[in-house]
Design a protein around this motif. Structure first.
Motif, PDB file in Angstrom:
ATOM      1  N   TRP A  10       0.825  -1.211   0.000  1.00 32.93           N
ATOM      2  CA  TRP A  10       0.000   0.000   0.000  1.00 32.93           C
ATOM      3  C   TRP A  10       0.860   1.262   0.000  1.00 32.93           C
ATOM      4  O   TRP A  10       0.481   2.281  -0.577  1.00 32.93           O
ATOM      5  CB  TRP A  10      -0.963  -0.006   1.190  1.00 32.93           C
ATOM      6  N   ASP A  11       2.017   1.198   0.597  1.00 36.14           N
ATOM      7  CA  ASP A  11       2.926   2.347   0.552  1.00 36.14           C
ATOM      8  C   ASP A  11       3.399   2.593  -0.871  1.00 36.14           C
ATOM      9  O   ASP A  11       3.462   3.737  -1.340  1.00 36.14           O
ATOM     10  CB  ASP A  11       4.133   2.127   1.470  1.00 36.14           C
ATOM     11  N   VAL A  12       3.736   1.508  -1.585  1.00 40.66           N
ATOM     12  CA  VAL A  12       4.178   1.640  -2.983  1.00 40.66           C
ATOM     13  C   VAL A  12       3.032   2.162  -3.841  1.00 40.66           C
ATOM     14  O   VAL A  12       3.209   3.055  -4.677  1.00 40.66           O
ATOM     15  CB  VAL A  12       4.705   0.298  -3.524  1.00 40.66           C
ATOM     16  N   LEU A  13       1.848   1.610  -3.635  1.00 41.12           N
ATOM     17  CA  LEU A  13       0.695   2.061  -4.419  1.00 41.12           C
ATOM     18  C   LEU A  13       0.336   3.515  -4.105  1.00 41.12           C
ATOM     19  O   LEU A  13      -0.124   4.249  -4.977  1.00 41.12           O
ATOM     20  CB  LEU A  13      -0.517   1.158  -4.153  1.00 41.12           C
ATOM     21  N   GLY A  14       0.579   3.963  -2.894  1.00 34.12           N
ATOM     22  CA  GLY A  14       0.294   5.338  -2.517  1.00 34.12           C
ATOM     23  C   GLY A  14       1.231   6.331  -3.163  1.00 34.12           C
ATOM     24  O   GLY A  14       0.888   7.500  -3.363  1.00 34.12           O
ATOM     25  N   ARG A  15       2.439   5.894  -3.528  1.00 28.40           N
ATOM     26  CA  ARG A  15       3.400   6.785  -4.174  1.00 28.40           C
ATOM     27  C   ARG A  15       3.209   6.894  -5.676  1.00 28.40           C
ATOM     28  O   ARG A  15       3.754   7.785  -6.300  1.00 28.40           O
ATOM     29  CB  ARG A  15       4.823   6.302  -3.883  1.00 28.40           C
ATOM     30  N   LEU A  16       2.462   5.980  -6.272  1.00 29.35           N
ATOM     31  CA  LEU A  16       2.243   6.028  -7.724  1.00 29.35           C
ATOM     32  C   LEU A  16       1.314   7.182  -8.069  1.00 29.35           C
ATOM     33  O   LEU A  16       0.364   7.472  -7.339  1.00 29.35           O
ATOM     34  CB  LEU A  16       1.633   4.718  -8.217  1.00 29.35           C
ATOM     35  N   GLU A  18      -1.694   9.185  -9.870  1.00 34.17           N
ATOM     36  CA  GLU A  18      -3.038   8.816 -10.309  1.00 34.17           C
ATOM     37  C   GLU A  18      -3.074   8.776 -11.832  1.00 34.17           C
ATOM     38  O   GLU A  18      -2.485   9.624 -12.499  1.00 34.17           O
ATOM     39  CB  GLU A  18      -4.054   9.844  -9.818  1.00 34.17           C
ATOM     40  N   PRO A  19      -3.772   7.788 -12.400  1.00 36.15           N
ATOM     41  CA  PRO A  19      -3.881   7.773 -13.867  1.00 36.15           C
ATOM     42  C   PRO A  19      -4.777   8.922 -14.325  1.00 36.15           C
ATOM     43  O   PRO A  19      -5.802   9.226 -13.708  1.00 36.15           O
ATOM     44  CB  PRO A  19      -4.525   6.421 -14.172  1.00 36.15           C
ATOM     45  N   THR A  20      -4.352   9.544 -15.402  1.00 39.11           N
ATOM     46  CA  THR A  20      -5.144  10.656 -15.942  1.00 39.11           C
ATOM     47  C   THR A  20      -5.635  10.278 -17.328  1.00 39.11           C
ATOM     48  O   THR A  20      -4.921   9.650 -18.112  1.00 39.11           O
ATOM     49  CB  THR A  20      -4.298  11.936 -16.043  1.00 39.11           C
ATOM     50  N   LEU A  21      -6.850  10.665 -17.608  1.00 38.62           N
ATOM     51  CA  LEU A  21      -7.439  10.394 -18.907  1.00 38.62           C
ATOM     52  C   LEU A  21      -7.309  11.616 -19.784  1.00 38.62           C
ATOM     53  O   LEU A  21      -7.359  12.757 -19.319  1.00 38.62           O
ATOM     54  CB  LEU A  21      -8.919  10.032 -18.759  1.00 38.62           C
ATOM     55  N   SER A  22      -7.189  11.351 -21.059  1.00 37.34           N
ATOM     56  CA  SER A  22      -7.168  12.436 -22.028  1.00 37.34           C
ATOM     57  C   SER A  22      -8.547  13.093 -22.047  1.00 37.34           C
ATOM     58  O   SER A  22      -9.567  12.425 -21.887  1.00 37.34           O
ATOM     59  CB  SER A  22      -6.831  11.862 -23.408  1.00 37.34           C
ATOM     60  N   PRO A  23      -8.599  14.392 -22.305  1.00 38.04           N
ATOM     61  CA  PRO A  23      -9.909  15.032 -22.394  1.00 38.04           C
ATOM     62  C   PRO A  23     -10.710  14.535 -23.599  1.00 38.04           C
ATOM     63  O   PRO A  23     -11.924  14.684 -23.646  1.00 38.04           O
ATOM     64  CB  PRO A  23      -9.589  16.521 -22.515  1.00 38.04           C
ATOM     65  N   PHE A  24     -10.031  13.907 -24.529  1.00 35.04           N
ATOM     66  CA  PHE A  24     -10.709  13.414 -25.735  1.00 35.04           C
ATOM     67  C   PHE A  24     -10.911  11.898 -25.693  1.00 35.04           C
ATOM     68  O   PHE A  24     -11.080  11.261 -26.719  1.00 35.04           O
ATOM     69  CB  PHE A  24      -9.897  13.793 -26.978  1.00 35.04           C
ATOM     70  N   PHE A  25     -10.871  11.324 -24.502  1.00 36.06           N
ATOM     71  CA  PHE A  25     -10.973   9.869 -24.359  1.00 36.06           C
ATOM     72  C   PHE A  25     -12.280   9.327 -24.942  1.00 36.06           C
ATOM     73  O   PHE A  25     -12.262   8.376 -25.731  1.00 36.06           O
ATOM     74  CB  PHE A  25     -10.859   9.486 -22.874  1.00 36.06           C
ATOM     75  N   ALA A  26     -13.405   9.919 -24.583  1.00 39.07           N
ATOM     76  CA  ALA A  26     -14.701   9.438 -25.065  1.00 39.07           C
ATOM     77  C   ALA A  26     -14.787   9.565 -26.581  1.00 39.07           C
ATOM     78  O   ALA A  26     -15.281   8.657 -27.271  1.00 39.07           O
ATOM     79  CB  ALA A  26     -15.840  10.198 -24.399  1.00 39.07           C
TER      80      ALA A  26
END
Length: 112
Positions: A10-16, A18-26
């Motif tokens: 959980w410490d490793v996952l907390g340092r990653l 956040e995934p970001t989506l492109s504004p044109f994803f849809a």
């Protein structure tokens, strides 16, 4: 999984980040769906040459097995059959001839 179970994970996952989506994803997803193969291309994929050859081979084998299973093999006359006919009295030839016709009719019967 609870954070108490594996603290290091959980410490490793907390340092990653956040995934970001492109504004044109849809828009990009919908464009990919629209650019999918046409109906004709999907039909061609299903009826490709390899699949047609394989299906034809299987159908040929099944038809051949059905014909072999339902077609009786020719009956060969044994020498003992000929000896029995030779020992028949002359007055019984009509009965033997009738029996031969009955056997021939039975072998060629459609109801088998």
């Amino acid at each position: 999984m609870e954070p108490q179970d594996d603290k290091e994970l959980w410490d490793v996952l907390g340092r990653l980040p956040e995934p970001t989506l492109s504004p044109f994803f849809a828009r990009n997803v919908l464009r990919r769906i629209r650019q999918g193969p046409s109906h004709l291309q999907r039909v061609r994929h299903w009826f490709g040459v390899r699949k047609l050859i394989g299906g034809s081979a299987v159908a040929t084998v099944v038809i051949g097995l059905a014909l072999v299973a339902h077609h009786p093999s020719p009956r060969t006359a044994f020498s003992s059959d000929l000896d029995i006919v030779a020992k028949v009295d002359p007055q019984d030839y009509d009965v033997v001839a009738d029996l031969d016709e009955l056997i021939a009719w039975d072998e060629n019967s459609v109801w088998e």
